[in-house]
Design a protein around this motif. Sequence first.
Motif, short mmCIF file in Angstrom:
data_model
loop_
_atom_site.label_atom_id
_atom_site.label_comp_id
_atom_site.label_asym_id
_atom_site.label_seq_id
_atom_site.Cartn_x
_atom_site.Cartn_y
_atom_site.Cartn_z
N ASN A 147 -21.76 -43.18 41.16
CA ASN A 147 -21.81 -43.49 42.59
C ASN A 147 -23.12 -44.12 43.06
O ASN A 147 -23.37 -44.18 44.27
N LEU A 148 -23.93 -44.59 42.12
CA LEU A 148 -25.16 -45.27 42.53
C LEU A 148 -24.82 -46.63 43.14
O LEU A 148 -23.83 -47.26 42.76
N ALA B 284 -22.89 -38.70 39.62
CA ALA B 284 -24.06 -39.19 40.35
C ALA B 284 -24.38 -40.62 39.93
O ALA B 284 -24.63 -41.49 40.77
N GLU C 218 -24.12 -35.23 44.46
CA GLU C 218 -24.67 -36.06 45.54
C GLU C 218 -26.19 -35.93 45.62
O GLU C 218 -26.90 -36.92 45.81
N ARG D 138 -27.58 -37.91 42.77
CA ARG D 138 -27.48 -39.32 43.11
C ARG D 138 -28.62 -39.72 44.06
O ARG D 138 -29.30 -40.71 43.84
#
Length: 179
Positions: A20-21, A17, A131, A134
């Motif tokens: 993938n920011l 998470a 996800e 995130r």
Amino acid sequence: FVGRLVEEKGLQYLLPAIKNLPDTLQVKLLIVGRGEKKESLLEYVQQNKMENVQFIDYVPNEELIQYYAVADCLVLPSITTSTFKEPWGIVINEAMNQGCPVIATNAVGAAMGGLVQQGKNGIIVPERNAEALRNAIVNLFSDERKLAAMKEFTRQEISSWDEKKSVQGFSEALRYVSK
């Protein structure tokens, strides 16, 4: 994050998470604790060149206040396993005492027992969902006014969390984990 570095604490979902920011969101993850998964978590961070993640070894409870005091939020991404379900997550109480909103999964007793109030002092996401973690982080840190309002609500709400509310919340959490 504060806690044991073990499978059931869900850090294997939190790290992707964070990875993938969006680049525009400047978030730093501080992981406080020790445990059997530390090496694999460190390896993941190194392989993915995640310079925004820092590990700190175990910190005694009486010294944790300084970490909560400088944190903008606490993330408790616990997951249910065949041998574990997070009965409460006392780190949530500790963090909230310092005005930290919380992002927790629906596998955490304090989230399901009423201490974490969706959108008011925290965000509850489905367990095992990087996800969703995130998106919760993006949601929380994309709006400074919202974050400030959540911090203020957190301080007010935890100050009213008396013994009666604690017993009710813990009872709800026990009913949830016993399902």
